[in-house]
Design a protein around this motif. Structure first.
Motif, short mmCIF file in Angstrom:
data_model
loop_
_atom_site.label_atom_id
_atom_site.label_comp_id
_atom_site.label_asym_id
_atom_site.label_seq_id
_atom_site.Cartn_x
_atom_site.Cartn_y
_atom_site.Cartn_z
N ARG A 172 0.83 -1.20 0.00
CA ARG A 172 0.00 0.00 0.00
C ARG A 172 0.87 1.26 0.00
O ARG A 172 2.02 1.23 0.39
N LEU A 173 0.26 2.37 -0.42
CA LEU A 173 0.98 3.63 -0.53
C LEU A 173 0.72 4.50 0.71
O LEU A 173 -0.41 4.57 1.20
N TYR A 174 1.80 5.19 1.16
CA TYR A 174 1.71 6.04 2.35
C TYR A 174 2.40 7.37 2.08
O TYR A 174 3.32 7.45 1.26
N VAL A 175 1.94 8.40 2.79
CA VAL A 175 2.53 9.73 2.67
C VAL A 175 2.88 10.25 4.07
O VAL A 175 2.26 9.88 5.06
N LEU A 176 3.88 11.13 4.12
CA LEU A 176 4.32 11.76 5.35
C LEU A 176 3.84 13.21 5.34
O LEU A 176 4.21 13.98 4.46
N VAL A 177 3.00 13.57 6.31
CA VAL A 177 2.43 14.92 6.35
C VAL A 177 2.78 15.59 7.68
O VAL A 177 2.91 14.91 8.70
N PRO A 178 2.94 16.92 7.70
CA PRO A 178 3.44 17.60 8.89
C PRO A 178 2.62 17.36 10.16
O PRO A 178 3.19 17.10 11.21
N GLU A 179 1.31 17.47 10.09
CA GLU A 179 0.50 17.39 11.31
C GLU A 179 -0.06 16.00 11.57
O GLU A 179 -0.56 15.73 12.66
N GLY A 180 0.05 15.11 10.60
CA GLY A 180 -0.52 13.79 10.78
C GLY A 180 0.49 12.65 10.79
O GLY A 180 0.12 11.50 11.01
N GLY A 181 1.76 12.96 10.52
CA GLY A 181 2.77 11.91 10.48
C GLY A 181 2.62 11.05 9.24
O GLY A 181 2.25 11.53 8.16
N LEU A 182 2.88 9.77 9.38
CA LEU A 182 2.79 8.84 8.25
C LEU A 182 1.39 8.24 8.23
O LEU A 182 0.90 7.71 9.24
N ARG A 183 0.73 8.34 7.08
CA ARG A 183 -0.62 7.79 6.94
C ARG A 183 -0.79 7.22 5.54
O ARG A 183 0.00 7.50 4.63
N GLN A 188 -6.18 9.13 -5.41
CA GLN A 188 -5.73 10.20 -6.30
C GLN A 188 -4.71 11.14 -5.64
O GLN A 188 -4.33 12.15 -6.24
N GLU A 189 -4.28 10.82 -4.42
CA GLU A 189 -3.28 11.67 -3.76
C GLU A 189 -1.89 11.36 -4.33
O GLU A 189 -1.50 10.20 -4.42
N ARG A 190 -1.17 12.40 -4.70
CA ARG A 190 0.14 12.23 -5.30
C ARG A 190 1.22 12.07 -4.23
O ARG A 190 1.06 12.52 -3.10
N GLY A 191 2.32 11.43 -4.60
CA GLY A 191 3.47 11.36 -3.72
C GLY A 191 3.51 10.16 -2.81
O GLY A 191 4.44 10.02 -2.01
N GLY A 192 2.53 9.26 -2.90
CA GLY A 192 2.53 8.09 -2.04
C GLY A 192 3.66 7.13 -2.40
O GLY A 192 3.99 6.94 -3.57
N ASP A 220 15.56 5.53 -4.61
CA ASP A 220 14.50 5.34 -5.61
C ASP A 220 13.29 6.24 -5.39
O ASP A 220 12.43 6.32 -6.28
N GLY A 221 13.20 6.91 -4.24
CA GLY A 221 12.01 7.73 -3.98
C GLY A 221 12.35 9.18 -3.71
O GLY A 221 11.56 9.89 -3.09
N THR A 222 13.50 9.64 -4.20
CA THR A 222 13.97 10.99 -3.87
C THR A 222 12.98 12.06 -4.32
O THR A 222 12.68 12.99 -3.56
N ALA A 223 12.45 11.96 -5.53
CA ALA A 223 11.57 13.01 -6.04
C ALA A 223 10.29 13.11 -5.22
O ALA A 223 9.85 14.21 -4.87
N GLU A 224 9.66 11.97 -4.91
CA GLU A 224 8.43 11.98 -4.13
C GLU A 224 8.69 12.42 -2.69
O GLU A 224 7.88 13.11 -2.07
N LEU A 225 9.84 12.04 -2.16
CA LEU A 225 10.17 12.36 -0.77
C LEU A 225 10.48 13.84 -0.59
O LEU A 225 10.20 14.41 0.48
N LYS A 226 11.03 14.48 -1.61
CA LYS A 226 11.48 15.86 -1.50
C LYS A 226 10.36 16.78 -1.03
O LYS A 226 10.55 17.57 -0.08
N HIS A 227 9.20 16.71 -1.63
CA HIS A 227 8.10 17.62 -1.29
C HIS A 227 7.55 17.33 0.10
O HIS A 227 7.18 18.26 0.83
#
Length: 254
Positions: A172-183, A188-192, A220-227
């Motif tokens: 599954r895909l996960y994103v790191l966000v400032p106020e929510g941590g890893l979720r 359709q959310e980009r960057g997962g 392998d995930g530098t571009a997605e991780l950068k933002h």
């Protein structure tokens, strides 16, 4: 009155410098054993000063300084500064990247809070910036950002979802966000990035030499991780745009 305590032969880097008078400077330095320190370099701006050619950013130094006899004072007195050598000053994008890292450290490091491992990671990154780094520049910056956030306790565990403590599913895909941590990434959310990738990153950060391990794991995930890291760092720095980041944007728009 007891003489001021002297710190000798301390590994350090200059993070920033301010004019203090017509002839002197205030330095913000990162030291290996004593953390971020503010030092007055008396007479450093004089043409005859031994400090003048040495007190440069992104250069490995050995410093000697006297602690102020006032326990509440934050500024100490520089007594000696020697260039350790080993590499030249970075140029171009690498120089701007070094200034960017210095701004992060200035904003996030507390005074008198030593982080020897972080100091060593920073020194390693500076060596990369001064070399023929090729395509390594962006990956090494992301790796250092991760190590910095982890060292300062600002990075959530990357092997579970922050809010629910649910273990990650490798596919599954996960994103790191400032106020929510890893979720888990929403539809359709980009960057997962896949859970397996985040798990590998957590293992890398737990290694005795986390910078090198994280560099390999994050390649392998530098571009997605950068933002995602940029948003997290700006959140903790209390600024939407760092000065060095804005300078990079302005130069790209010329």
């Amino acid at each position: 009155m007891a003489p001021p305590k002297r710190i000798a032969d301390e590994p350090a880097f200059v993070l920033h410098r301010y004019d203090w008078s017509e002839s002197s400077l205030i330095l913000e330095v990162m030291t290996r054993h004593h953390g971020r320190q503010a030092l007055v370099a008396k007479g450093a701006k004089k043409p005859t000063s031994n400090f003048r050619p040495v007190l440069l950013p992104l250069q490995p130094l050995r410093l000697g300084y006297s602690l102020s006899p006032d326990a509440q004072a934050e500024i100490h007195t520089l007594k000696a500064a020697d260039w350790v050598g080993g590499h030249i000053m970075p140029t171009g994008d690498a120089l701007l990247s070094g200034y960017y890292l210095n701004e992060l450290l200035m904003r996030l490091l507390a005074r008198d809070d030593p982080h020897p491992g972080l100091f060593d990671a920073y020194a390693a990154v500076v060596r990369v910036l001064a070399s023929e780094h090729g395509d390594a520049l962006q990956p090494v910056l992301r790796a250092f950002e991760l190590v910095l956030l982890r060292e300062l306790g600002l990075l959530p565990a990357l092997d579970q979802q922050t809010a629910t403590l649910t273990p990650l599913s490798p596919k599954r895909l996960y994103v790191l966000v400032p106020e929510g941590g890893l979720r888990e990434a929403q539809a359709q959310e980009r960057g997962g990035l896949p859970g397996a990738w985040w798990l590998a990153l957590q293992r890398a950060l737990d290694e005795p030499a986390p910078l090198a391990a994280t560099l390999r794991a994050s390649a392998d995930g530098t571009a997605e991780l950068k933002h995602q890291l940029r948003a997290l760092l700006h959140y903790h720095c209390g600024s939407r745009t760092l000065r060095t980041r804005q300078l990079m944007i302005d130069l790209q728009n010329l």
